[in-house]
Design an enzyme around this catalytic site. Structure first.
Site, PDB file in Angstrom:
ATOM      1  N   SER A 129      51.750  36.565  49.533  1.00  0.00           N
ATOM      2  CA  SER A 129      52.162  35.641  50.586  1.00  0.00           C
ATOM      3  C   SER A 129      51.493  35.962  51.927  1.00  0.00           C
ATOM      4  CB  SER A 129      53.685  35.673  50.746  1.00  0.00           C
ATOM      5  OG  SER A 129      54.130  36.988  51.060  1.00  0.00           O
ATOM      6  N   ASN A 141      40.189  29.404  43.142  1.00  0.00           N
ATOM      7  CA  ASN A 141      40.749  28.708  41.981  1.00  0.00           C
ATOM      8  C   ASN A 141      42.276  28.595  42.067  1.00  0.00           C
ATOM      9  OD1 ASN A 141      41.273  31.394  41.590  1.00  0.00           O
ATOM     10  ND2 ASN A 141      40.631  31.459  39.439  1.00  0.00           N
ATOM     11  N   ASP A 147      43.382  35.273  29.803  1.00  0.00           N
ATOM     12  CA  ASP A 147      44.040  35.293  28.490  1.00  0.00           C
ATOM     13  C   ASP A 147      43.813  36.629  27.784  1.00  0.00           C
ATOM     14  OD1 ASP A 147      41.626  35.204  26.895  1.00  0.00           O
ATOM     15  OD2 ASP A 147      41.467  33.076  27.356  1.00  0.00           O
ATOM     16  N   TYR A 150      40.334  38.450  26.957  1.00  0.00           N
ATOM     17  CA  TYR A 150      39.547  39.103  28.013  1.00  0.00           C
ATOM     18  C   TYR A 150      40.049  40.544  28.122  1.00  0.00           C
ATOM     19  CZ  TYR A 150      37.108  39.468  32.557  1.00  0.00           C
ATOM     20  OH  TYR A 150      36.263  39.821  33.588  1.00  0.00           O
ATOM     21  N   PHE A 158      38.833  40.051  38.797  1.00  0.00           N
ATOM     22  CA  PHE A 158      38.274  39.773  40.119  1.00  0.00           C
ATOM     23  C   PHE A 158      39.164  38.802  40.886  1.00  0.00           C
ATOM     24  CE2 PHE A 158      34.606  41.157  37.700  1.00  0.00           C
ATOM     25  CZ  PHE A 158      33.836  41.867  38.621  1.00  0.00           C
TER      26      PHE A 158
END
Length: 209
Positions: A129, A141, A147, A150, A158
């Site tokens: 926040s 993004n 998921d 990975y 990152f």
């Protein structure tokens, strides 16, 4: 008092005594017998005692066990992750590299970790926040989704940062947070000519206030 008068008062006296006996505490044996039969006898009269509800044993609520996640620290300059039970189920992530950005610049800030998530789970990564207030960056993004596949030794996490002012992010600064979520169930889409509902009014139809 005559014998006849005594005989007339005896039933009333017995009934009075039976009512008093229901008020006072009975012995453990008498209570047990009463609970089994539901009937007490006093002076030849049957008195139906109220049935007591069965006692429910106190059961201590068991605390769910913790889920273990295998983690590899790619950087030795950041603090290890900590889960603070009872405070928040979001876990802070830290910058593993000092990053200087000018206004309008973009950078992938390494977080110094790789994980093997539990099967059937994915990680959601979002800014803290205070990230924009402290560093003047936003996550490009908006929410990162990582998921379970990975999970290699070099599959480092990152933070994609876009600077809205000149800023410096130092090593070990807390810049984002994550939690894990179960995958949604398998879906099947059924095509229809009509959904059978009234239109709400389109995008933004609920107004501002």
């Amino acid at each position: 008092m005559s014998s006849a008068e005594k005989n007339q008062q005896e039933p009333a006296l017995c009934l009075h005594k039976s009512r008093l006996l229901l008020i006072f505490f009975h012995s453990a044996k008498h209570v047990s017998e009463t609970q089994q039969s539901g009937v007490e006898r006093h002076c030849g009269l049957e008195v139906h005692a109220p049935r007591r509800p069965p006692l429910i044993p106190h059961t201590k609520k068991r605390r769910p066990s913790f889920m273990k996640i295998k983690i590899k620290y790619i950087s030795d300059q950041i603090d290890h992750l900590t889960y603070i039970d009872g405070k928040s189920d979001w876990i802070d992530l830290r910058a593993a590299q000092e990053t200087e950005l000018k206004k309008g610049e973009f950078a992938l800030i390494p977080l110094g970790i790789a994980m093997e998530l539990p099967k059937g789970y994915e990680a959601h990564v979002v800014p803290r926040s205070s990230t924009f207030k402290n560093f003047g960056i936003i996550q490009t993004n908006h929410m990162g989704v990582i998921d379970e596949t990975y999970c290699g030794d070099n599959d480092q996490w990152f933070f994609p940062a876009y600077a809205l002012r000149d800023t410096v992010i130092h090593v070990n600064d807390r810049i984002c947070q994550f939690r894990i979520m179960e995958h949604q169930p398998a879906l099947e889409f059924e095509e229809a000519d009509s959904l059978g509902h009234a239109d709400r009014g389109g995008h933004g139809s609920t107004g501002k206030s």
